[in-house]
Scaffold this motif. Sequence first.
Motif, PDB file in Angstrom:
ATOM      1  N   ILE A   8      -9.378  27.478 -74.070  1.00 22.61           N
ATOM      2  CA  ILE A   8      -9.023  27.127 -72.701  1.00 22.61           C
ATOM      3  C   ILE A   8      -9.445  25.692 -72.463  1.00 22.61           C
ATOM      4  CG2 ILE A   8      -9.355  27.649 -70.267  1.00 22.61           C
ATOM      5  CD1 ILE A   8     -10.013  30.502 -71.062  1.00 22.61           C
ATOM      6  N   HIS A   9      -8.522  24.888 -72.031  1.00 22.42           N
ATOM      7  CA  HIS A   9      -8.850  23.514 -71.653  1.00 22.42           C
ATOM      8  C   HIS A   9      -9.011  23.466 -70.142  1.00 22.42           C
ATOM      9  CE1 HIS A   9      -7.207  21.305 -75.444  1.00 22.42           C
ATOM     10  NE2 HIS A   9      -8.149  22.191 -75.723  1.00 22.42           N
ATOM     11  N   TYR A  10     -10.011  22.753 -69.679  1.00 25.27           N
ATOM     12  CA  TYR A  10     -10.274  22.629 -68.246  1.00 25.27           C
ATOM     13  C   TYR A  10      -9.934  21.221 -67.808  1.00 25.27           C
ATOM     14  CZ  TYR A  10     -12.859  26.946 -68.804  1.00 25.27           C
ATOM     15  OH  TYR A  10     -13.197  28.244 -69.059  1.00 25.27           O
ATOM     16  N   ARG A  11      -9.186  21.129 -66.740  1.00 28.59           N
ATOM     17  CA  ARG A  11      -8.946  19.793 -66.181  1.00 28.59           C
ATOM     18  C   ARG A  11      -9.005  19.857 -64.669  1.00 28.59           C
ATOM     19  NH1 ARG A  11      -3.284  19.834 -69.331  1.00 28.59           N
ATOM     20  NH2 ARG A  11      -4.720  19.256 -70.975  1.00 28.59           N
ATOM     21  N   ARG A  12      -9.419  18.735 -64.097  1.00 35.36           N
ATOM     22  CA  ARG A  12      -9.524  18.623 -62.649  1.00 35.36           C
ATOM     23  C   ARG A  12      -8.146  18.737 -62.014  1.00 35.36           C
ATOM     24  NH1 ARG A  12     -13.715  19.375 -59.233  1.00 35.36           N
ATOM     25  NH2 ARG A  12     -15.560  18.288 -59.957  1.00 35.36           N
ATOM     26  N   ALA A  13      -8.028  19.516 -60.931  1.00 38.91           N
ATOM     27  CA  ALA A  13      -6.762  19.631 -60.219  1.00 38.91           C
ATOM     28  C   ALA A  13      -6.480  18.333 -59.486  1.00 38.91           C
ATOM     29  CB  ALA A  13      -6.817  20.777 -59.233  1.00 38.91           C
ATOM     30  N   LYS A  14      -5.195  17.957 -59.447  1.00 36.14           N
ATOM     31  CA  LYS A  14      -4.799  16.793 -58.649  1.00 36.14           C
ATOM     32  C   LYS A  14      -4.951  17.155 -57.182  1.00 36.14           C
ATOM     33  CE  LYS A  14      -1.410  14.601 -61.649  1.00 36.14           C
ATOM     34  NZ  LYS A  14       0.020  14.438 -61.872  1.00 36.14           N
ATOM     35  N   PRO A  15      -5.320  16.213 -56.342  1.00 33.39           N
ATOM     36  CA  PRO A  15      -5.427  16.541 -54.919  1.00 33.39           C
ATOM     37  C   PRO A  15      -4.081  16.981 -54.360  1.00 33.39           C
ATOM     38  CG  PRO A  15      -5.639  14.176 -55.274  1.00 33.39           C
ATOM     39  CD  PRO A  15      -5.654  14.816 -56.623  1.00 33.39           C
TER      40      PRO A  15
END
Length: 101
Positions: free
Chosen positions: A21-28
């Motif tokens: 699982i890769h985690y990335r910050r959600a775009k606003p």
Amino acid sequence: MHRSRSFRRAQRVTSSGRKVIHYRRAKPAMPHCAICSAELNGISMNGGRSRRTNSRVFGGVLCAKCTAEVIKLGSRVEQGEMKLNDVGIKRRAYVLQLLAH
Ligand SMILES: [Zn+2]
């Protein structure tokens, strides 16, 4: 930190066949109108505060259509052509805000 839901998850398969699982910050998220939930125009999520809102009354809260409607209803209530109770429940709060000014 990966338990936080502010991270978006992406399932990926590595070259060795392992699932990770890769985690990335959600775009606003783009702001939406508080009445009709249409996406607000004239707003960019990149840049400073002035780019993320309008200087108009209810800018960054209501879309242009709903703002016009609220202003119209506000003036009708003010002139006594309409009662506040005849205004729909969603718009009433904003009409009240207008009249308070
Ligand atoms: Zn709207």
